[in-house]
Structures are given as C-alpha cells and as structure tokens.
Design a protein around this motif. Structure first.
Motif, PDB file in Angstrom:
ATOM      1  N   PHE A  61       0.763  -1.379   0.055  1.00  0.00           N
ATOM      2  CA  PHE A  61       0.198   0.079  -0.276  1.00  0.00           C
ATOM      3  C   PHE A  61       0.517   1.143   0.067  1.00  0.00           C
ATOM      4  O   PHE A  61       0.457   2.236  -0.819  1.00  0.00           O
ATOM      5  CB  PHE A  61      -1.246   0.313   0.950  1.00  0.00           C
ATOM      6  N   LEU A  62       1.662   1.263   0.250  1.00  0.00           N
ATOM      7  CA  LEU A  62       2.139   2.718   0.916  1.00  0.00           C
ATOM      8  C   LEU A  62       3.090   2.628  -0.570  1.00  0.00           C
ATOM      9  O   LEU A  62       3.271   3.826  -1.018  1.00  0.00           O
ATOM     10  CB  LEU A  62       3.886   2.798   1.801  1.00  0.00           C
ATOM     11  N   GLU A  63       3.551   1.664  -0.899  1.00  0.00           N
ATOM     12  CA  GLU A  63       4.337   2.099  -2.597  1.00  0.00           C
ATOM     13  C   GLU A  63       3.223   2.222  -3.638  1.00  0.00           C
ATOM     14  O   GLU A  63       3.861   3.465  -4.638  1.00  0.00           O
ATOM     15  CB  GLU A  63       4.619   0.990  -2.718  1.00  0.00           C
ATOM     16  N   ALA A  64       2.057   1.671  -3.499  1.00  0.00           N
ATOM     17  CA  ALA A  64       1.145   1.992  -4.406  1.00  0.00           C
ATOM     18  C   ALA A  64       1.149   3.289  -4.433  1.00  0.00           C
ATOM     19  O   ALA A  64       0.940   3.776  -5.216  1.00  0.00           O
ATOM     20  CB  ALA A  64      -0.331   1.203  -4.019  1.00  0.00           C
ATOM     21  N   PHE A  65       0.769   4.516  -3.057  1.00  0.00           N
ATOM     22  CA  PHE A  65       0.187   5.643  -2.461  1.00  0.00           C
ATOM     23  C   PHE A  65       1.992   6.253  -2.616  1.00  0.00           C
ATOM     24  O   PHE A  65       1.754   7.720  -2.138  1.00  0.00           O
ATOM     25  CB  PHE A  65      -0.050   6.314  -1.470  1.00  0.00           C
ATOM     26  N   SER A  66       3.132   5.377  -2.972  1.00  0.00           N
ATOM     27  CA  SER A  66       4.337   6.785  -2.629  1.00  0.00           C
ATOM     28  C   SER A  66       4.412   8.178  -3.710  1.00  0.00           C
ATOM     29  O   SER A  66       4.954   8.487  -3.410  1.00  0.00           O
ATOM     30  CB  SER A  66       5.641   5.624  -3.029  1.00  0.00           C
ATOM     31  N   LYS A  67       3.531   7.752  -4.799  1.00  0.00           N
ATOM     32  CA  LYS A  67       3.889   9.330  -5.427  1.00  0.00           C
ATOM     33  C   LYS A  67       2.456  10.357  -5.438  1.00  0.00           C
ATOM     34  O   LYS A  67       2.303  10.514  -6.954  1.00  0.00           O
ATOM     35  CB  LYS A  67       3.951   8.839  -6.689  1.00  0.00           C
ATOM     36  N   PHE A 271       2.213  -1.955  -8.493  1.00  0.00           N
ATOM     37  CA  PHE A 271       2.180  -1.865  -6.686  1.00  0.00           C
ATOM     38  C   PHE A 271       0.774  -1.256  -6.822  1.00  0.00           C
ATOM     39  O   PHE A 271      -0.637  -1.769  -6.032  1.00  0.00           O
ATOM     40  CB  PHE A 271       2.577  -1.197  -5.809  1.00  0.00           C
ATOM     41  N   ALA A 272      -0.236  -0.364  -7.453  1.00  0.00           N
ATOM     42  CA  ALA A 272      -1.097   0.195  -7.711  1.00  0.00           C
ATOM     43  C   ALA A 272      -2.355  -1.165  -7.915  1.00  0.00           C
ATOM     44  O   ALA A 272      -3.553  -1.857  -6.907  1.00  0.00           O
ATOM     45  CB  ALA A 272      -1.931   0.970  -9.006  1.00  0.00           C
ATOM     46  N   ILE A 273      -2.117  -1.538  -8.518  1.00  0.00           N
ATOM     47  CA  ILE A 273      -2.720  -2.839  -8.980  1.00  0.00           C
ATOM     48  C   ILE A 273      -3.056  -4.117  -8.008  1.00  0.00           C
ATOM     49  O   ILE A 273      -3.585  -4.765  -7.655  1.00  0.00           O
ATOM     50  CB  ILE A 273      -2.160  -3.876 -10.417  1.00  0.00           C
ATOM     51  N   ALA A 274      -1.655  -4.348  -6.935  1.00  0.00           N
ATOM     52  CA  ALA A 274      -1.054  -4.996  -6.166  1.00  0.00           C
ATOM     53  C   ALA A 274      -1.904  -4.506  -5.858  1.00  0.00           C
ATOM     54  O   ALA A 274      -2.634  -5.551  -4.665  1.00  0.00           O
ATOM     55  CB  ALA A 274       0.396  -5.278  -5.843  1.00  0.00           C
ATOM     56  N   SER A 275      -2.542  -3.446  -4.837  1.00  0.00           N
ATOM     57  CA  SER A 275      -2.893  -3.200  -4.097  1.00  0.00           C
ATOM     58  C   SER A 275      -4.208  -3.533  -3.889  1.00  0.00           C
ATOM     59  O   SER A 275      -4.945  -4.053  -2.663  1.00  0.00           O
ATOM     60  CB  SER A 275      -3.275  -1.700  -3.535  1.00  0.00           C
ATOM     61  N   LEU A 276      -4.824  -3.468  -4.527  1.00  0.00           N
ATOM     62  CA  LEU A 276      -6.490  -3.970  -5.234  1.00  0.00           C
ATOM     63  C   LEU A 276      -6.563  -5.336  -4.474  1.00  0.00           C
ATOM     64  O   LEU A 276      -6.989  -5.644  -3.992  1.00  0.00           O
ATOM     65  CB  LEU A 276      -6.348  -3.995  -6.834  1.00  0.00           C
ATOM     66  N   LEU A 277      -5.744  -6.568  -5.292  1.00  0.00           N
ATOM     67  CA  LEU A 277      -5.495  -7.327  -4.829  1.00  0.00           C
ATOM     68  C   LEU A 277      -5.608  -7.480  -3.451  1.00  0.00           C
ATOM     69  O   LEU A 277      -6.125  -8.965  -3.303  1.00  0.00           O
ATOM     70  CB  LEU A 277      -4.466  -8.621  -5.992  1.00  0.00           C
TER      71      LEU A 277
END
Lengths: 304, 278
Positions: A61-67, A271-277
C-alpha cells in the motif's frame, strides 16, 4: 454415528486451507509457562508474523501511494489496467460459477449417498491442490497448443483457446476446482439426510427439497467456499501465466499485469494493481471471519 | 437411524454423480492424463537424460531442498505462533490470528513483488541485512524466504484445532505426577500434536515445491544457481521444448503424489491412534 462425524470433521480440518474457527481462549490455570518464557514465545511469534506478513502487506500500500493519490488513480485508470481488471472479473465469474455448480453436485452425490470408491473420488477432487500452478497451466498447453493434441484441429477451424479467454478460464477453474466441494462435503455429511428424506416423503420434488431444505442449511458454508474460490480465481498467477500469452490489453489478468509493470520498473502502476489484489485479500479475510461466526453458530453445540 | 437403512430415499444421485464425474474428467483427469501421454513421446533414455541434466537436477534440488528447509522453519515458527495464539492472552491476539491466513489469501504475484521490494538491497529489511553482508533478493536465500512466507499458515492451521481440543486433565495429571513444565510439554503435549505437525509440515513442503508466483520475483532466476523447477518448465515451454517441460512436470507431480500418499497414511495413523488413546 457420532464417531464417524468426529472423524470426518477432524480429517477435514486437518487439510483445509482455511480451517481456522476462532479458538475459545484457553482456560487459565497452573499449566502454563514462567512469565519470561511466555514473553519470549509471544515476542518471537509476533516478530515472525510482522516481518513475514505485516511488512510486505504494508509495503504494497505504501508503494502504491508513494507518489500520491493522483498517480495511484491514474495508474488504475490506464486502459491496460482496466482491461486487466475486466478480464480478471470475467474469468473469476465464469470459473467460480462452473466450480459452484460442480461443488454442489459433488457434495450432494458424496454426502447423501453411499457408493464404492468414495474416498478415491474425494482424493481426486483434492488433486489440484497438490499440483504446481505451472503444471496446471502446462496441461492445457499440451491439449490446445500448436503442438498439442487438439491444437492443429483448433487452428484449422480458427478457434482460439490457448492465449485467449477459454484457456485462462480453464486454468483458473483447474486450480480453484476443489474449493466449493471441499467446504460443502464435510458440512453436508455432518448434517445427514433426515430433513431431506422427510421433505421427499411429504411429496416435495428433489429440486424443491434442495432449494428449501438443503440450501438454507449449508448457505454459510457455500458462501465460504465461493469466497475462497473467488479469491484464488482472481489472484491466480502461475497457471494463468503459462496459458495467457501475455498479449497486452487482451490476455493479461491483474496478477500478470503486476508482473509486467514490475519488470518494466513502473513501480507505482505495479503496486497500484497489487494493492487492489491485496485489498481483495483483506476483504476476503474479513468476510471469512464473519462467515466463520455464522458457521459456528449453525453447528450443534458440542463439548470438544 | 431407526429401521433398516435403505440405500437412500433421496433423488438426484445419477444427475449429481454424472455432473461430478464429467467435470472432474474434462477439467482434471483428461488434462493430467495428457501430461503423462506426452512424456511417451520421449524415449526412456531421453526422459532420463532430460531429468538428469545438470540444469534440471539443480532446479529440482533447489525446489525440493529449499522447500524442505522452509517447511522446517514453518514447523518451528508455526508451533511458536500456534502456542502463543492458543495458550496466551495478549493485545492484538485475534488480529494476529487472522493475519496468519494472509499468505493463503494474498495473490502470489503480489507477495512476490512485495517480498522482493522488502528484501531488495534498498528495501526496509534488505538494506540493514546488506550492511551485515547478507544478500537476500536474487539469491537462493530469497527463494527460501518466499517459501517460508507461503508456508506460514499450514502448520498453524493444522495444529491449532488439536491444541485447542487437548484435554487439560492430561497436563494436570502429568504435573501431579511430578513432571516439570518442560517434561509435560515435550513428553505429553508434543506427542499428541505430532500427527497434526507432520501434516502441516507436509502441506507446507508440497506447496513450496510447486510454488511459482511468490518465488520468481525474488529468485534472480540464474540457471544452476537460483532457478526453481516450475520456472524451468516455463522456460522449456517458451522454447517450445514441450516434451522436456513435461518430463520435469511428471517428476514433480509423481513426487507430489507420493507426498499426498504419505500424508494420508499419517492421518489414518493419527486417527487410529487418537481412537486408541481416547
């Protein structure tokens, strides 16, 4: 009768992938370890779980929202991402429905009737659990690939199975095959057939008996099986990877897109797609915990 | 259970059994049979050459060897976790209980990228480990870490129900008879847990052997160094060496079946033992 029930329930609990029924707290008494030992065991256990489970999950989640949220949403709105999400939903919908019908049929046949070879049948139903995901995909390549058994015929008739939706659905159905059945079989065995026999002898049709008597009795177990089946169907990687062909925007499911984006160093996208999963996994666990409450309620009180 | 148990008064056996066998055959049995038929395209010597080539042997060794080690770690860590969850009370206990299932529920590709980022040289754990001179990502150690991750739930979930059901009286009796706590745990409690522990161990091992998604990101995938058997199958497929891929798959499958067989024996043994004791 009681003996048989206990046996089946323990053996089922022993191999279920999600057998946890939240435990009642152990009674407090003298049979415990010194305070120091207790502290060490708890610390070790929690450290292990934190390092191996909590940190990776938090990192997603942190990587997905890192930017920032803007980048995150932009990554998800990408046409390739949307296509992957859609393909994943379609694949899961088809394969879960197929295995739902199969699971109910198998549970009815196995739980309500006696026949020879029942143990063998149950073992065969569990088979996909012990097959590597890669091999689950490989078998369909061997059937439908260019050098496969049906490949040349399919090609001559212009039918696309491999590197297209049909093979993705088949591979997903293969790996999720046991989930519904193995959840329902022990449950329906435990409940016996007296209620159904009563309904039939009062003149209800078989179908009506199933809908009005059996289904209400097993609905939580059924939902539980479908939930786990769906989680695995949406998240399957190895089997789908082998049969998908990785055609961009066409045959990439969400997990496959995670791989592609990650290998292209598009980390926010991956990581955005990964965060959904990961979110799907968390929701699955929460619903699962709720369903387990219902399952425990539905079971006759026992002292064990 | 009064009266003579008839075969069954319920309808639908033909329909449901037919559906079950049809779907099972079409989806599982025929495709798996195809796998074995495909290997017959290789002569026996070709088959042996394929599965005993250096690269294949190394990949099999990595998959089976590291899976065994990872399952051992899962055994020890799983026992500590299950002991803490069942026997002790601490804040967050129920949350940690739920967390144990995450490796089951989290898609393997997600686990793979997350573990890689965590243990990469600039990652949260990778950086401090690198300072100690330990490189995890893109080495066999990384494969091992990923296998430990996916195996966490098995020992915990197989042992948990048994530990919960364990009779308090046995431990009290042991204590009354003069056993100290260590003796009670090792000689009374652990033996009753052994079948469940072995089952959990075997399940974790079987899962880790075939694991692909969570391993390939962190593995590095160097032939003869950090290449797992499932990846070698994928590589052979992409080279259109179908028969070679199939040969490796057959070796893995047969081994997995042997594991299930042993597993079933363990369970049957455990059940008869439980009946004899209880």
């Amino acid at each position: 009768m009681t003996l048989v029930t206990i046996e089946t329930s323990t053996s089922a609990a022993a191999v279920q992938p999600f057998p946890s029924r939240v435990a009642p707290l152990a009674r407090r008494d003298a049979r415990t370890e010194p305070r120091l030992v207790r502290g060490i065991i708890i610390t070790l256990a929690l450290t292990f779980l934190t390092v191996f489970v909590v940190l990776p999950l938090a990192l997603v989640f942190l990587e997905a929202f890192s930017k920032g949220v803007g980048f995150y949403l932009k990554a998800l709105a990408d046409p390739e991402a949307l296509a992957a999400i859609w393909l994943t939903l379609v694949t899961a919908a088809i394969s879960v429905s197929l295995n739902l019908v199969f699971g109910v049929a198998a549970a009815w046949a196995i739980a309500k009737f006696e026949f020879r070879g029942k143990t063998l049948l149950i073992t065969l139903i569990d088979l996909p659990f012990s097959v590597s995901p890669v091999i689950s995909g490989l078998v369909f390549v061997l059937l439908f690939g260019a050098q496969g058994f049906f490949g040349p015929w399919l090609m001559a008739h212009g039918i696309h199975v491999l590197f297209a939706l049909p093979a993705i659905v088949l591979a997903t159905a293969f790996v999720t095959f046991p989930f519904v059945a193995r959840e329902l079989i022990p449950l329906m065995q435990e409940q016996g057939s007296q209620e159904e026999e009563a309904a039939i002898s009062l003149g209800a049709s078989g179908w009506r008996t199933f809908l009005l008597v059996t289904l209400p009795n097993v609905k939580w177990g059924l939902l539980y099986g479908v939930l786990l089946c769906n989680a695995r169907a949406m998240g399957e990687f190895g089997a789908v990877s082998v049969v998908s062909g990785h055609i961009r925007g066409e045959t990439n499911t969400m997990p496959l897109l995670v791989e592609i984006l990650y290998n292209e160093y598009q980390l926010v996208g991956a990581f955005a797609i990964a965060s959904l999963l990961a979110f799907l996994a968390l929701v699955t666990l929460i619903v699962k915990t709720i369903l387990e409450g219902h399952l425990d309620e539905g079971q006759p009180a026992s002292d064990d | 259970m009064r009266g003579a148990p008839k075969r069954s008064a319920l309808p639908g056996f033909g329909l449901t059994m037919g559906l079950t066998l049809t779907w099972l055959s079409l989806l599982i049995l025929i495709p798996l049979a195809g796998l074995f038929i495909k290997t017959t395209e290789l002569s026996f010597t070709q088959f042996v050459d394929t599965v005993t080539s250096n690269r294949t042997l190394h990949a099999l060794k990595i998959s089976f060897g590291l899976a065994f080690l990872a399952a051992l770690v899962n055994l020890v860590a799983g026992l500590l976790i299950v002991w803490a969850l069942v026997r002790y009370r601490f804040p967050g206990r129920r949350i940690f209980d739920a967390i144990v299932d995450i490796p089951f529920a989290l898609p393997t590709a997600v686990a793979g990228v997350a573990l890689t980022a965590l243990f990469a040289q600039k990652g949260w754990l990778g950086a401090p480990l690198a300072e100690l001179g330990i490189k995890v990502a893109f080495t066999p150690l990384g494969i091992f870490i990923a296998m430990v991750f996916i195996g966490i739930p098995f020992v915990v979930r197989t042992v948990q129900p048994v530990l919960i059901d364990l009779e308090v009286e046995i431990e009290e009796a042991a204590a009354c008879l003069g056993a100290n706590r260590w003796q009670t745990v090792t000689r009374v409690i652990l033996p009753s847990l052994t079948p469940a522990i072995l089952t959990g161990f075997a399940l974790a091992f079987a899962r880790a052997v075939g694991e692909y998604g969570s391993v390939i990101f962190i593995a590095g995938n160097l032939p003869n160094v950090s290449e797992i058997a499932p990846l070698l199958i994928v590589i052979r497929l992409s080279e259109y060496r179908y028969a070679d891929a199939t040969a490796i798959a057959v070796v893995m499958l047969v081994t997995s079946f042997l594991i299930i067989f042993v597993l079933n024996r363990i369970q049957r043994w455990a059940q008869t033992r439980a009946l004899a004791v209880g």
